[in-house]
Design an enzyme around this catalytic site. Structure first.
Site, PDB file in Angstrom:
ATOM      1  N   ASP A   1     -11.761 -22.049 -26.376  1.00  8.58           N
ATOM      2  CA  ASP A   1     -13.068 -21.568 -27.055  1.00  8.58           C
ATOM      3  C   ASP A   1     -13.623 -22.597 -27.412  1.00  8.58           C
ATOM      4  OD1 ASP A   1     -11.645 -21.883 -29.084  1.00  8.58           O
ATOM      5  OD2 ASP A   1     -12.374 -20.156 -29.840  1.00  8.58           O
TER       6      ASP A   1
ATOM      7  N   ASP B   1     -15.985 -23.309 -31.318  1.00  2.00           N
ATOM      8  CA  ASP B   1     -15.727 -22.412 -32.661  1.00  2.00           C
ATOM      9  C   ASP B   1     -17.483 -23.244 -33.163  1.00  2.00           C
ATOM     10  OD1 ASP B   1     -13.798 -20.788 -32.701  1.00  2.00           O
ATOM     11  OD2 ASP B   1     -12.657 -23.191 -31.965  1.00  2.00           O
TER      12      ASP B   1
ATOM     13  N   ASP C   1     -17.122 -18.777 -30.066  1.00  8.80           N
ATOM     14  CA  ASP C   1     -17.212 -17.939 -31.602  1.00  8.80           C
ATOM     15  C   ASP C   1     -17.760 -18.719 -32.277  1.00  8.80           C
ATOM     16  OD1 ASP C   1     -15.240 -16.384 -30.873  1.00  8.80           O
ATOM     17  OD2 ASP C   1     -13.240 -17.581 -32.388  1.00  8.80           O
TER      18      ASP C   1
HETATM   19  N1  CTP Z   1     -10.730 -18.133 -37.620  1.00  8.18           N
HETATM   20  C1  CTP Z   1     -11.003 -17.863 -38.759  1.00  8.18           C
HETATM   21  N2  CTP Z   1     -11.244 -16.532 -38.915  1.00  8.18           N
HETATM   22  C2  CTP Z   1     -11.843 -15.748 -37.408  1.00  8.18           C
HETATM   23  C3  CTP Z   1     -11.119 -16.793 -36.382  1.00  8.18           C
HETATM   24  C4  CTP Z   1     -11.084 -17.966 -36.736  1.00  8.18           C
HETATM   25  O1  CTP Z   1     -10.690 -18.001 -39.930  1.00  8.18           O
HETATM   26  N3  CTP Z   1     -12.232 -14.533 -37.376  1.00  8.18           N
HETATM   27  C5  CTP Z   1     -10.048 -19.933 -37.904  1.00  8.18           C
HETATM   28  C6  CTP Z   1      -8.539 -20.054 -37.129  1.00  8.18           C
HETATM   29  O2  CTP Z   1      -7.695 -19.460 -38.752  1.00  8.18           O
HETATM   30  C7  CTP Z   1      -8.421 -21.211 -36.653  1.00  8.18           C
HETATM   31  C8  CTP Z   1     -10.068 -21.611 -36.774  1.00  8.18           C
HETATM   32  O3  CTP Z   1     -11.087 -20.467 -36.670  1.00  8.18           O
HETATM   33  O4  CTP Z   1      -8.182 -21.769 -37.610  1.00  8.18           O
HETATM   34  C9  CTP Z   1     -10.248 -21.999 -35.019  1.00  8.18           C
HETATM   35  O5  CTP Z   1      -9.831 -21.115 -34.220  1.00  8.18           O
HETATM   36  P1  CTP Z   1      -9.232 -20.315 -32.900  1.00  8.18           P
HETATM   37  O6  CTP Z   1     -10.436 -21.012 -32.213  1.00  8.18           O
HETATM   38  O7  CTP Z   1      -8.657 -19.753 -32.642  1.00  8.18           O
HETATM   39  O8  CTP Z   1      -7.858 -22.095 -32.827  1.00  8.18           O
HETATM   40  P2  CTP Z   1      -9.046 -23.227 -32.924  1.00  8.18           P
HETATM   41  O9  CTP Z   1      -7.349 -24.265 -33.026  1.00  8.18           O
HETATM   42  O10 CTP Z   1      -9.843 -24.055 -31.865  1.00  8.18           O
HETATM   43  O11 CTP Z   1      -7.066 -23.723 -30.764  1.00  8.18           O
HETATM   44  P3  CTP Z   1      -8.216 -23.206 -29.720  1.00  8.18           P
HETATM   45  O12 CTP Z   1      -8.708 -25.671 -29.455  1.00  8.18           O
HETATM   46  O13 CTP Z   1      -7.137 -23.078 -28.762  1.00  8.18           O
HETATM   47  O14 CTP Z   1      -8.976 -22.803 -29.692  1.00  8.18           O
HETATM   48 MN    MN Z   2     -11.285 -22.891 -31.445  1.00 14.46          MN
HETATM   49 MN    MN Z   3     -12.211 -19.284 -32.064  1.00 16.55          MN
END
Ligand code: CTP
Ligand code: MN
Ligand code: MN
Length: 500
Positions: A334, A336, A424
């Site tokens: 995703d 962020d 996100d």
């Molecule tokens: N996070 C958070 N609270 C949430 C969702 C996510 O604090 N409600 C934090 C997670 O702990 C994570 C970061 O946001 O460290 C990113 O989450 P995620 O998108 O799930 O993982 P990524 O490390 O970005 O991996 P990817 O590249 O697969 O998206």
């Molecule tokens: Mn992510």
């Molecule tokens: Mn995320």
């Protein structure tokens, strides 16, 4: 014709399993532990000599480790053998007998380990360290991910992928301790600067227990782990893995469907008694797109779209790309992004305005909005690993190919000209920005260890909102991530070094 290699592999594997399981021979010489070097000797001769020695009461180790007392090689060049041995990081290499096959054949003939003579030795012809140079001091690896530097390059995917399968499987069975143990071990291996080639290299590392070591040992010896292969072929594991790959389907729902006898998406979608919620419906609808990785170029394009939207709403908005892409990853699941503004309280209403704009633009495919519940009176939170209280939304947006430099990351025959992407957004008050940025940059393991480190080593409580010093009973202010590392007495770790 193409079948032949596969059949061979299966047979070989069965044979290796037997070798490993049946070891009825009685050990006669407890103090001598042999290791036969396969290189030059060959696999089948090594197996034969191993069995011969074991039948005579010798201990023959499958893997080179610190317990080995006698290393035996055949036809090896002294220089290349010694170079390899020195790379194995044995604790006390000088005390190990490094021997030619003549010592082995003498011992087999006598039926006991014969005394080592000069003629048996494979001599180390080069000095241990080139003249004038000093040995590199041993760098100790910390058991906290926040004290390790882990970039995106992982040299040990063979091991870490296997660990992830085990962790995932324990997660499905709700055995949290074992799940975390495998995740922690994977994280340690990810920080290593090169491929692990023998057990000696991992022996002194933190967070590697008996179970993780056994998996490493199997992979080193056979190229794969039997336990991992068994898990991968397990029907329950496969089904839960498939079901949880759908956006909106967690382990609990997946388990419920599995218990009902469901095994496929077709089964779920045609079962009249199953009511999918909106999130799951969207998950199935955009399954192909959402399960395909998001590229850096696509993340950048979405960053621009969000920037544009936010700035059209308030001129002094601040946005920051976070998550995996901030850590330098090429692909993610995703995008962020943190969105905030200096106007106090405005951050609470910013996201609904942005989402409305996306709706008007016709790019909003799904939105799960969670309003802010952030209040100072609730801090410090004692709930370890609880979600943060900021306003946030989990979106699926429609991304047009024309917005992406180099085009979309999708199949060539797919000519829709757009794809669905998970995004996100989180919106903390500006004075919480540094903590939110640190928390959302991840990785999950890095965050977990930052919090453990704060709690156990510093008696402080860290979360996405703040850092609280329990010994001084006060909140610690921070405007940058560097401030937070400094409060914790940690060396600063750059975002791209946090891929733990
Ligand atoms: N996070 C958070 N609270 C949430 C969702 C996510 O604090 N409600 C934090 C997670 O702990 C994570 C970061 O946001 O460290 C990113 O989450 P995620 O998108 O799930 O993982 P990524 O490390 O970005 O991996 P990817 O590249 O697969 O998206
Ligand atoms: Mn992510
Ligand atoms: Mn995320």
């Amino acid at each position: 014709m193409f079948q032949a290699p596969i059949v061979l592999r299966v047979r070989k594997r069965q044979k290796l399993v037997e070798d490993k399981v049946s070891r009825p021979e009685k050990v006669k010489f407890q103090d001598v532990r042999l290791y036969l070097v396969e290189r030059k000797m060959g696999n089948s001769r090594r197996s034969f000599l191993t069995q011969l020695a074991r039948s005579k009461g010798f201990i023959v180790e499958d893997v080179l480790s610190d317990t080995v007392t006698h290393v035996v090689s055949e036809n090896s060049q002294a220089l290349s053998l010694w170079t390899w041995l020195k790379g194995c990081d044995l604790k006390d290499l000088p005390s190990v007998h490094v021997l030619d096959i003549s010592w082995f054949t003498d011992s087999m003939r006598e039926g006991r380990p014969v005394a080592v003579e000069t003629r048996h030795l494979v001599q180390d012809t080069v000095p241990a360290f080139p003249e004038g140079s000093t040995p590199t001091p041993e760098v100790k690896v910390s058991r906290y991910a926040c004290q390790r530097r882990t970039n995106t390059e992982n040299y040990n995917t063979t091991f870490t992928d296997a660990f992830e399968v085990m962790a995932q499987s324990y997660e499905f069975s709700e055995i949290e301790g074992s799940c975390l143990a495998f995740r922690r071990a994977a994280s340690v291996l990810k920080s290593l600067p090169s491929v692990v080639r023998c057990l000696g290299e991992v022996q002194d590392l933190p967070c590697l227990g008996e179970h993780t070591m056994a998996v490493i040992e199997d992979i080193l010896q056979y190229g794969h782990s039997f336990e991992v292969e068994k898990t991968l072929s397990d029907e329950r594991y496969q089904t839960l893995k498939l079901f949880t790959s759908v956006f909106g389907v967690g382990p609990k729902t997946a388990e419920r469907w599995y218990r009902r006898g469901l095994r496929s998406f077709g089964g779920i979608l045609t079962d009249p008694s199953i009511q999918l919620n909106q999130m799951q419906q969207t998950g199935f609808l955009h399954y192909e797109d959402i399960s395909r990785a998001v590229s850096k170029a696509e993340a950048r394009a979405l960053g621009n779209i969000i920037d544009e939207a936010v700035h059209a709403i308030t001129s002094d908005a601040i946005t920051a790309l976070t998550g995996g892409f901030r850590r330098g990853k090429e692909f993610g699941h995703d995008v962020d992004i943190i969105v905030t503004t200096p106007e106090p309280g405005r951050e609470r209403t910013l996201l609904p305005d942005i989402v409305d704009r996306f709706k008007q633009q016709g790019i909003l495919l799904y939105c799960d909005y969670q309003a802010s519940t952030f209040e100072w009176s609730k801090l410090p939170s004692l709930k370890f690993e609880a979600m943060d209280q900021f306003a946030k939304c989990f979106l699926i947006l429609r991304l047009k190919a024309s917005k992406v430099e180099g085009g979309l990351n999708c199949a060539e025959e797919d000519d829709r000209g757009w794809r669905a992407v998970r995004v996100d957004l989180v919106s903390p008050p500006l004075d919480r920005f540094a903590y939110a940025l640190l928390g959302w940059t991840g990785s999950r393991q890095f965050e977990r260890d930052l919090r453990s480190f704060a709690r156990l080593e510093r008696r402080m409580l860290l979360d996405n909102h703040t850092l609280y010093d329990k010994t001084k009973n006060k909140f610690l202010a921070a405007t940058t991530e560097k401030d937070i590392f400094a409060h914790l007495g940690l060396e600063y770790i750059e975002p791209w070094q946090r891929n733990a």
